[in-house]
Every structure is written in structure tokens, then in C-alpha cells.
Scaffold this active site. Structure first.
Site, PDB file in Angstrom:
ATOM      1  N   TYR A   6       7.089  -4.026  -1.206  1.00 58.47           N
ATOM      2  CA  TYR A   6       6.056  -5.061  -1.359  1.00 58.47           C
ATOM      3  C   TYR A   6       6.656  -6.452  -1.485  1.00 58.47           C
ATOM      4  O   TYR A   6       6.319  -7.356  -0.732  1.00 58.47           O
ATOM      5  CB  TYR A   6       5.133  -4.715  -2.538  1.00 58.47           C
ATOM      6  CG  TYR A   6       4.082  -3.722  -2.105  1.00 58.47           C
ATOM      7  CD1 TYR A   6       4.451  -2.438  -1.706  1.00 58.47           C
ATOM      8  CD2 TYR A   6       2.749  -4.059  -2.019  1.00 58.47           C
ATOM      9  CE1 TYR A   6       3.509  -1.523  -1.255  1.00 58.47           C
ATOM     10  CE2 TYR A   6       1.795  -3.146  -1.576  1.00 58.47           C
ATOM     11  CZ  TYR A   6       2.188  -1.890  -1.198  1.00 58.47           C
ATOM     12  OH  TYR A   6       1.255  -0.991  -0.747  1.00 58.47           O
ATOM     13  N   HIS A  63      -3.032  -3.791   5.395  1.00 60.56           N
ATOM     14  CA  HIS A  63      -3.947  -4.531   4.504  1.00 60.56           C
ATOM     15  C   HIS A  63      -4.116  -5.989   4.935  1.00 60.56           C
ATOM     16  O   HIS A  63      -4.228  -6.890   4.102  1.00 60.56           O
ATOM     17  CB  HIS A  63      -3.479  -4.456   3.039  1.00 60.56           C
ATOM     18  CG  HIS A  63      -3.494  -3.075   2.478  1.00 60.56           C
ATOM     19  ND1 HIS A  63      -4.615  -2.512   1.926  1.00 60.56           N
ATOM     20  CD2 HIS A  63      -2.535  -2.121   2.421  1.00 60.56           C
ATOM     21  CE1 HIS A  63      -4.350  -1.272   1.530  1.00 60.56           C
ATOM     22  NE2 HIS A  63      -3.093  -1.006   1.838  1.00 60.56           N
ATOM     23  N   ASN A  94      -5.633   1.713  -4.339  1.00 60.35           N
ATOM     24  CA  ASN A  94      -6.600   1.909  -3.263  1.00 60.35           C
ATOM     25  C   ASN A  94      -7.917   2.394  -3.853  1.00 60.35           C
ATOM     26  O   ASN A  94      -8.005   2.651  -5.057  1.00 60.35           O
ATOM     27  CB  ASN A  94      -6.076   2.971  -2.276  1.00 60.35           C
ATOM     28  CG  ASN A  94      -5.063   2.408  -1.288  1.00 60.35           C
ATOM     29  OD1 ASN A  94      -5.124   1.242  -0.920  1.00 60.35           O
ATOM     30  ND2 ASN A  94      -4.151   3.251  -0.861  1.00 60.35           N
TER      31      ASN A  94
END
Ligand code: NDP
Length: 483
Positions: free
Chosen positions: A339, A56, A129
């Protein structure tokens, strides 16, 4: 003379005498190390980049708001969802997945759809997404999966053989591969695509009762896609096409919006549903669990500064608020670690204190110090717990909801292993023209694969989803149709 806003200063605030000529020993002499302004300017420039996201990396973001349009308080006690009409500020980042931060926007790739809600009870990140499912369903496969999508270690070229080798050996990817290769694999813009939370989450109400949920953001601009041919042309003419489109739409007052819906599954259904509802390669049929409206999201303000707001934005599916919990989805469980860990590496341990990431409510805890601690670091307040000095304490009513677990600690696969039905359902709901484009996109993508063995293995997966699907890909590749 005092310094005013027109004075160029060093980063320590002193006026700069000359910003065009470095200090030299005589007009033709070598440059002097005592020109500290020059040294600082060069050194800072060398450090302008933080590591780009490993996935990303290329993205665009915008600010806006979320407004509740339906009463969902019987399902969740989340404060930002507590009242129809209530508005919560949001920041959203859209992205492609596999390319680098300078790569073209109009490639065939899933799109990231990450929303940060700045709620009064802390930030809530919905990091999804534009597809309802994912290629794999266990985080342990993620580094291998992404390696297969990235560049070859020797040639530094994209590698279709690796892409299809991994997919053909990981048949759980078939559903997402079908979506990716369909028209929706290249959205026309970030505004013309849906968003999905993809995983199953849990909502818990004020009485402590839970339900499993899935999120769907439906675009109010309508779905629009690019054909492969047009997307390729745009990638050459304007690699930043989606980034520019989002910025210009908002600048011109054409604010993009999405309706948020949830599917709601009673907790007990998870034990008897026809497949594992925590498996992120599957959707829950909307015939079984229809969409229930929650609210509407509008993006109406561009970032002032790309680096400060978009590059430094840090989202995590573990950024939760009371009333919203996780599920045992194995992919989600891995993301809960990965993350924030990525952001600690990329932005720094205090990334959550940056203006774009910090919650609008007060943060009260005992975390101190660390690189780039740029606030008051808790001042002189008590810096450990438990303490006798009135420091902040836990509130047990905000514990995540408990749920029973059982079984052996072991490395086990999802127990119901149908990779084919839903990919086939999707194939069967496409029109003839959509099927033709899907097959052509797959054939174009698979042609350069170096081994027929890989192609044949993948064709069998298409065939198992729907015999016509497998037959048409085989014919397109000039390979035998599976028995
Ligand atoms: P439904 O008929 O109730 O729903 C079909 C869904 O498919 C709609 O959400 C529709 O989205 C979506 N869709 C249509 N064309 C495409 C496409 N080219 N790519 C991706 N999605 C598309 O059926 P079910 O809920 O029983 O699901 C049947 C199949 O639909 C599934 O196997 C799955 O592949 C696909 N699907 C299901 C979703 C779900 O949450 N159940 C979500 C998305 C896809 P739209 O309304 O925007 O056209």
C-alpha cells in the site's frame, strides 16, 4: 496597485494581463514562446493526473467521527479507544475494485471500505472491504488475480474466461465468489453495506496482553442491494450513482453511520481452532466468537475538493497505532508493503505529509527531503540519530508486542485446506429466492467463458460446497452435474 483576491495571477503570484488571448507576432502571426503564462498553463494541464490506483481506482470519500460506545480497554491500550464517549475524526473512502476511475459504480465487485482515524497517537488506517473474506490468502497471488479481473491485453475488453479460469484454479476463492455473486455483490449505495477489516489483527492492552481480533462495521442504514437488472440500467443512466448518493445524503444532513464490533479470539485458540484463523478466505463463526460492540462511526462532512482529499488520500494497513498490531495473515503481510509503496509511486514519497494524510499530532523523525517536500523539512533541527542535540528518541514501551515463531523458512501453503465448508454454510443460510438469484448471477457470468473445461472445474467447486449449489449451476449452464 497591490494584488487582491480578484486578481487572476500566475502560479508565481504575478497578475495576469490577458487570460483569453495568447501573445502572437501581430494579430495573425504565430504564437510567441515568450508568453510564459500560456506555456505554464498548458504544461500544468498536461500534468493534472496522478496515476490512478491500479485497484480501487473509482471511489468516493467523506469526513466524520468515530465515537467509543463500549469499554474495550481490557483488550487494547489504543488511546482513541480508551474511554466511552471519546470521539476521533475520521476520513473514509469507499470504492469499487477492478474498474478504472471513470467506471460505473453499480457493478458486481467488492467495495473498498477504508477508514483513516486521526488519533492523538498517530493515524490508524483500517483498510477493509464490504466482505469479511477475500479471494486469495497469499499476497504472492495478488498481481495474477487482479490481471484476471482486468482487461484482455489484445481486445482491451473484460474477460470472463480469465476471471473464471483463475477462480476455478484457485478454489480458496470460492467463499468470496459466493458472497460476490449473492445479492450483496451489488450494494444499493455505499451507505447500505457493511464494512470488514477482513484480516485478523492483534489488540494489546496496557499490561502487554494480546488477543486476536476481527473488525465488523455494521451499517445502521440496513443492508440494501441492487438486482443485476436494475444495476445494469443505472450503470448506463448514471455511472456515478453511488458517488452522487453519498455526497447528496451528507449534503442533505442524512448522515450515514455504522456500528463497529470486534470478534475476539484468545491468542492460544489460534493453535487449536478448526481452521487457520489467519486465513483471510475464512470467517470466524459468530457462534464461536460473538460480536462485541466498540463504537459508532458517522460521516457528516463532504470533501471540499475531490482531488486533494479523495484522490490523494493514502491508506495502508501498516498505518498502526500502539495497542493494535498485525497478525501473520500472509495476505496482510504483503499488503503492509504494497500500500505505501503504491502511494510512493502514485502520489510521491512525501504523501503522508499532505493535509488529508498527515496526522493531527506532531510528526518527529529524521526523514528529510524527497520530491515535493512542501513543509519546512525539519528546518535546522538535528537530521540524524543517534545525536547529542536532544532530537526525538524511541520509546521502547511502544514496541509492537513480541510473539514466538518457529519452523523452517520455506514457501508453504496454509496447512488446513477446506475451501468448501464456509461457502456451503453461506449457501445454506440463503433463502430460496436468494439462492435462485445467486445461481442466475453465476450462470450469467459464466456463460461467456470460452472453455467448458473451466466451467466444469468451477461447477465441481460449487458441488463440493453443497451438491444442490453445484447441480443448479450445472443445470443453468446446460452442463453435466458432477458425480
Ligand atoms: P451466523 O449465523 O452467526 O452469521 C451469519 C452471517 O452471515 C451474518 O453476519 C450475516 O450478516 C451474514 N449474511 C447473511 N446473508 C449474507 C449474504 N448474502 N452475504 C454475506 N453475508 C451474509 O453464522 P456464522 O458466523 O457461523 O457464519 C455462517 C456463514 O455466514 C459463513 O460461512 C459466512 O459465509 C457467512 N458470514 C459470516 C460472517 C462471520 O463473521 N462469521 C460475516 C459475514 C458472513 P447480517 O447480520 O448482516 O445479515
Amino acid at each position: 496597485m497591490s494584488i487582491n483576491k480578484n486578481n487572476l495571477t500566475t502560479s508565481w503570484g504575478a497578475p495576469v494581463g490577458d487570460n483569453q488571448n495568447s501573445m502572437t507576432a501581430g494579430s495573425r502571426g504565430p504564437t510567441l514562446i515568450q508568453d510564459v503564462h500560456l506555456l505554464e498553463k498548458l504544461a500544468h494541464f498536461n500534468r493534472e493526473r496522478v496515476p490512478e490506483r491500479v485497484v480501487h481506482a473509482k471511489g468516493a470519500g467523506a469526513h466524520g467521527f468515530f465515537e467509543v460506545t463500549n469499554d474495550v480497554t481490557k483488550y487494547t491500550k489504543a488511546k482513541f479507544l480508551s474511554e466511552v464517549g471519546k470521539r476521533t475524526p475520521v476520513f473514509v473512502r469507499f470504492s469499487t475494485v477492478a474498474g478504472e476511475s471513470g467506471s460505473a459504480d453499480t457493478v458486481r465487485d467488492p467495495r473498498g471500505f477504508a477508514v483513516k482515524f486521526y488519533t492523538e497517537e498517530g493515524n490508524y488506517d483500517l483498510v477493509g472491504n464490504n466482505t469479511p473474506v477475500f479471494f486469495i490468502r497469499d499476497a504472492i497471488k495478488f498481481p495474477d488475480f487482479i490481471h484476471s479481473q482486468k482487461r484482455h491485453p489484445q481486445t482491451h475488453l473484460k474477460n470472463p474466461t480469465a476471471v473464471w479460469d483463475f477462480w476455478s484454479l484457485s478454489p480458496e476463492s470460492l467463499h468470496q465468489v459466493t458472497i460476490l455473486m449473492s445479492d450483496r455483490g451489488i450494494p444499493a449505495t455505499y451507505r447500505h453495506m457493511h464494512g470488514f477489516g477482513s484480516h485478523t489483527f492483534k489488540w494489546v492492552n496496557a499490561k502487554g496482553e494480546g488477543v486476536w481480533i476481527k473488525y465488523h462495521f455494521k451499517t445502521e442504514q440496513g443492508i440494501k442491494n441492487l438486482t443485476e437488472e436494475v444495476a445494469r440500467r443505472i450503470a448506463g443512466e448514471n455511472p456515478d450513482y453511488h458517488t452522487e448518493d453519498l455526497f447528496n445524503a451528507i449534503k442533505n444532513g442524512d448522515f450515514p453511520s455504522w456500528k463497529l464490533y470486534v470478534q475476539i479470539m484468545p491468542l492460544e485458540d489460534a493453535n487449536t481452532y478448526r481452521f487457520d484463523p489467519f486465513d483471510v478466505t475464512k470467517v470466524w463463526s459468530q457462534k464461536d466468537y460473538p460480536l462485541i460492540e466498540v463504537g459508532r462511526m458517522v460521516l457528516n462532512r463532504n470533501p471540499e475538493n475531490y482531488f486533494a482529499e479523495v484522490e490523494q488520500a493514502t491508506f495502508s494497513p501498516g498505518t498502526l497505532v500502539p495497542g493494535i498490531d498485525v497478525s501473520p495473515d500472509k495476505m496482510l503481510q504483503g499488503r503492509l508493503f504494497a500500500y505505501h509503496d503504491a502511494h510512493r509511486y502514485r502520489v510521491g514519497v512525501n504523501h503522508q505529509a499532505l493535509p488529508i494524510n498527515r496526522p493531527r499530532n506532531q510528526v518527529n523523525n529524521y526523514q528529510r527531503d524527497g520530491q515535493m517536500r512542501f513543509d519546512d523539512n525539519g528546518g535546522s533541527s538535528v537530521y540524524y540519530e543517534p545525536n547529542s542535540f536532544g532530537g526525538p528518541t524511541e520509546s521502547p514501551e511502544h514496541k509492537p508486542s513480541a510473539y514466538p515463531v518457529s519452523g523452517m523458512a520455506d514457501s508453504v501453503a496454509y496447512d488446513k485446506d477446506d475451501h468448501y465448508t464456509q461457502a456451503g454454510d453461506l449457501y445454506r443460510l440463503l433463502s430460496e429466492e436468494e439462492r435462485t438469484r445467486l445461481i442466475q448471477n453465476i450462470v450469467n457470468s459464466m456463460k461467456p467463458v470460452e472453455k467448458d473445461e473451466i466451467k466444469l472445474r468451477q461447477i465441481q467447486h460449487f458441488y463440493k460446497a453443497d451438491p444442490e449449489y453445484g447441480r443448479r449451476v450445472a443445470e443453468g449452464l446446460g452442463l453435466p452435474v458432477p458425480e
